[in-house]
Design a protein around this motif. Structure first.
Motif, PDB file in Angstrom:
ATOM      1  N   ALA A  75       0.810  -1.213   0.000  1.00 48.43           N
ATOM      2  CA  ALA A  75       0.000   0.000   0.000  1.00 48.43           C
ATOM      3  C   ALA A  75       0.845   1.266   0.000  1.00 48.43           C
ATOM      4  O   ALA A  75       0.357   2.322  -0.419  1.00 48.43           O
ATOM      5  N   VAL A  76       2.104   1.195   0.416  1.00 49.36           N
ATOM      6  CA  VAL A  76       2.955   2.390   0.407  1.00 49.36           C
ATOM      7  C   VAL A  76       3.505   2.672  -0.992  1.00 49.36           C
ATOM      8  O   VAL A  76       4.059   3.743  -1.231  1.00 49.36           O
ATOM      9  N   LEU A  77       3.332   1.737  -1.902  1.00 50.05           N
ATOM     10  CA  LEU A  77       3.846   1.899  -3.258  1.00 50.05           C
ATOM     11  C   LEU A  77       2.850   2.639  -4.137  1.00 50.05           C
ATOM     12  O   LEU A  77       1.647   2.597  -3.905  1.00 50.05           O
ATOM     13  N   THR A  78       3.381   3.267  -5.169  1.00 53.04           N
ATOM     14  CA  THR A  78       2.502   3.845  -6.188  1.00 53.04           C
ATOM     15  C   THR A  78       1.907   2.691  -6.995  1.00 53.04           C
ATOM     16  O   THR A  78       2.418   1.563  -6.953  1.00 53.04           O
ATOM     17  N   SER A  79       0.874   2.954  -7.760  1.00 52.10           N
ATOM     18  CA  SER A  79       0.266   1.888  -8.571  1.00 52.10           C
ATOM     19  C   SER A  79       1.264   1.345  -9.586  1.00 52.10           C
ATOM     20  O   SER A  79       1.299   0.140  -9.844  1.00 52.10           O
ATOM     21  N   ARG A  80       2.105   2.196 -10.157  1.00 54.30           N
ATOM     22  CA  ARG A  80       3.135   1.731 -11.096  1.00 54.30           C
ATOM     23  C   ARG A  80       4.135   0.816 -10.401  1.00 54.30           C
ATOM     24  O   ARG A  80       4.526  -0.222 -10.928  1.00 54.30           O
ATOM     25  N   GLN A  81       4.567   1.209  -9.204  1.00 50.17           N
ATOM     26  CA  GLN A  81       5.521   0.382  -8.461  1.00 50.17           C
ATOM     27  C   GLN A  81       4.910  -0.974  -8.110  1.00 50.17           C
ATOM     28  O   GLN A  81       5.569  -2.000  -8.215  1.00 50.17           O
ATOM     29  N   ARG A  82       3.629  -0.978  -7.680  1.00 50.94           N
ATOM     30  CA  ARG A  82       2.953  -2.251  -7.371  1.00 50.94           C
ATOM     31  C   ARG A  82       2.906  -3.143  -8.604  1.00 50.94           C
ATOM     32  O   ARG A  82       3.163  -4.335  -8.533  1.00 50.94           O
ATOM     33  N   ARG A  83       2.596  -2.564  -9.731  1.00 51.12           N
ATOM     34  CA  ARG A  83       2.529  -3.329 -10.991  1.00 51.12           C
ATOM     35  C   ARG A  83       3.896  -3.933 -11.323  1.00 51.12           C
ATOM     36  O   ARG A  83       3.992  -5.112 -11.676  1.00 51.12           O
ATOM     37  N   ILE A  84       4.947  -3.154 -11.181  1.00 55.48           N
ATOM     38  CA  ILE A  84       6.304  -3.632 -11.467  1.00 55.48           C
ATOM     39  C   ILE A  84       6.678  -4.756 -10.498  1.00 55.48           C
ATOM     40  O   ILE A  84       7.235  -5.778 -10.910  1.00 55.48           O
ATOM     41  N   ILE A  85       6.365  -4.588  -9.229  1.00 55.89           N
ATOM     42  CA  ILE A  85       6.652  -5.624  -8.225  1.00 55.89           C
ATOM     43  C   ILE A  85       5.908  -6.910  -8.577  1.00 55.89           C
ATOM     44  O   ILE A  85       6.485  -8.003  -8.526  1.00 55.89           O
ATOM     45  N   MET A  86       4.633  -6.810  -8.933  1.00 57.17           N
ATOM     46  CA  MET A  86       3.853  -8.002  -9.278  1.00 57.17           C
ATOM     47  C   MET A  86       4.419  -8.698 -10.508  1.00 57.17           C
ATOM     48  O   MET A  86       4.533  -9.926 -10.541  1.00 57.17           O
ATOM     49  N   LEU A  87       4.792  -7.920 -11.514  1.00 59.03           N
ATOM     50  CA  LEU A  87       5.361  -8.518 -12.723  1.00 59.03           C
ATOM     51  C   LEU A  87       6.700  -9.195 -12.429  1.00 59.03           C
ATOM     52  O   LEU A  87       7.006 -10.252 -12.980  1.00 59.03           O
ATOM     53  N   ALA A  88       7.478  -8.597 -11.539  1.00 60.47           N
ATOM     54  CA  ALA A  88       8.793  -9.163 -11.214  1.00 60.47           C
ATOM     55  C   ALA A  88       8.672 -10.402 -10.335  1.00 60.47           C
ATOM     56  O   ALA A  88       9.285 -11.428 -10.617  1.00 60.47           O
ATOM     57  N   TYR A  89       7.867 -10.316  -9.291  1.00 61.58           N
ATOM     58  CA  TYR A  89       7.824 -11.406  -8.318  1.00 61.58           C
ATOM     59  C   TYR A  89       6.773 -12.464  -8.619  1.00 61.58           C
ATOM     60  O   TYR A  89       7.001 -13.635  -8.347  1.00 61.58           O
ATOM     61  N   TRP A  90       5.613 -12.072  -9.137  1.00 62.80           N
ATOM     62  CA  TRP A  90       4.579 -13.061  -9.439  1.00 62.80           C
ATOM     63  C   TRP A  90       4.839 -13.714 -10.791  1.00 62.80           C
ATOM     64  O   TRP A  90       4.864 -14.917 -10.921  1.00 62.80           O
ATOM     65  N   ASP A  91       5.047 -12.893 -11.819  1.00 65.67           N
ATOM     66  CA  ASP A  91       5.223 -13.426 -13.168  1.00 65.67           C
ATOM     67  C   ASP A  91       6.673 -13.794 -13.471  1.00 65.67           C
ATOM     68  O   ASP A  91       6.929 -14.471 -14.459  1.00 65.67           O
ATOM     69  N   GLY A  92       7.593 -13.328 -12.644  1.00 64.76           N
ATOM     70  CA  GLY A  92       8.997 -13.669 -12.853  1.00 64.76           C
ATOM     71  C   GLY A  92       9.601 -13.040 -14.093  1.00 64.76           C
ATOM     72  O   GLY A  92      10.549 -13.579 -14.680  1.00 64.76           O
ATOM     73  N   LEU A  93       9.075 -11.892 -14.499  1.00 66.69           N
ATOM     74  CA  LEU A  93       9.598 -11.228 -15.688  1.00 66.69           C
ATOM     75  C   LEU A  93      10.906 -10.512 -15.380  1.00 66.69           C
ATOM     76  O   LEU A  93      11.121 -10.016 -14.270  1.00 66.69           O
TER      77      LEU A  93
END
Length: 183
Positions: free
Chosen positions: A124-142
């Motif tokens: 929740a402390v992240l911006t929406s862009r940062q959350r998206r990048i984190i999800m793509l990196a850690y969930w999708d492994g991109l």
């Protein structure tokens, strides 16, 4: 004359099958990060591959990033997205704590691991862009390059956003010494 009269439909079938086989699992995983209902996940995967079939260029078939982008368009077109899924939270949770799925390779002990609620608060402390990048990196492994291609942000911006997001999350989770993700 070679006597070879290859059926263009046969070639399209072959190329599409390669695209499907190479990307089905990753695409399904990507969609499962946003959708809880298994039937809806299957429906979205099917819609994306239908679009891929209709737009297939046998000389230059689409890759995983194109399919993810199509899935994201499909997800945005639907209403009522489920909030962050537990599996996604777990992936971010383990990634931020510097842990792996392999036993004995964790950087933090079990008692040092933040709980899911802490991860939610940190996200929740992240911006929406940062959350998206984190999800793509850690969930999708991109990789950073794949994230850059998918989001159409310059690679340097992706790297900067990812590092800042990781630092903000580590700070929020009290994990200042945890290892960073390899880019």
């Amino acid at each position: 004359m070679t006597g070879r009269s290859e059926d263009p439909n046969s070639l399209q079938d072959e190329v599409f099958t390669r695209v499907f086989d190479a990307n089905w699992a990753a695409l399904r995983h990507h969609i499962e990060g946003a959708v809880a209902d298994d039937d809806e996940v299957t429906e979205i995967v099917s819609a994306v591959f239908l679009e891929a079939w209709t737009r297939l260029d046998v000389a230059k078939p689409m890759g995983r990033v194109w399919l993810f982008r199509a899935a994201d368009r499909e997800l945005r077109a639907r209403t009522g997205r489920a909030p962050s899924r537990l599996a996604v939270l777990d992936a971010v949770h383990h990634g931020m704590a510097g842990t792996s799925e392999e036993p004995g390779e964790a950087d933090l002990s079990a008692d040092q691991m933040p709980d899911r609620d802490s991860v939610l608060r940190a996200l929740a402390v992240l911006t929406s862009r940062q959350r998206r990048i984190i999800m793509l990196a850690y969930w999708d492994g991109l990789t950073e390059g794949e994230i850059s291609e998918l989001t159409r942000y310059p690679r340097r911006s992706v790297r900067t956003m990812l590092r800042r997001a990781e630092k903000r999350m580590r700070d929020a989770l009290g994990l200042e010494g945890a290892s960073e993700r390899e880019g």
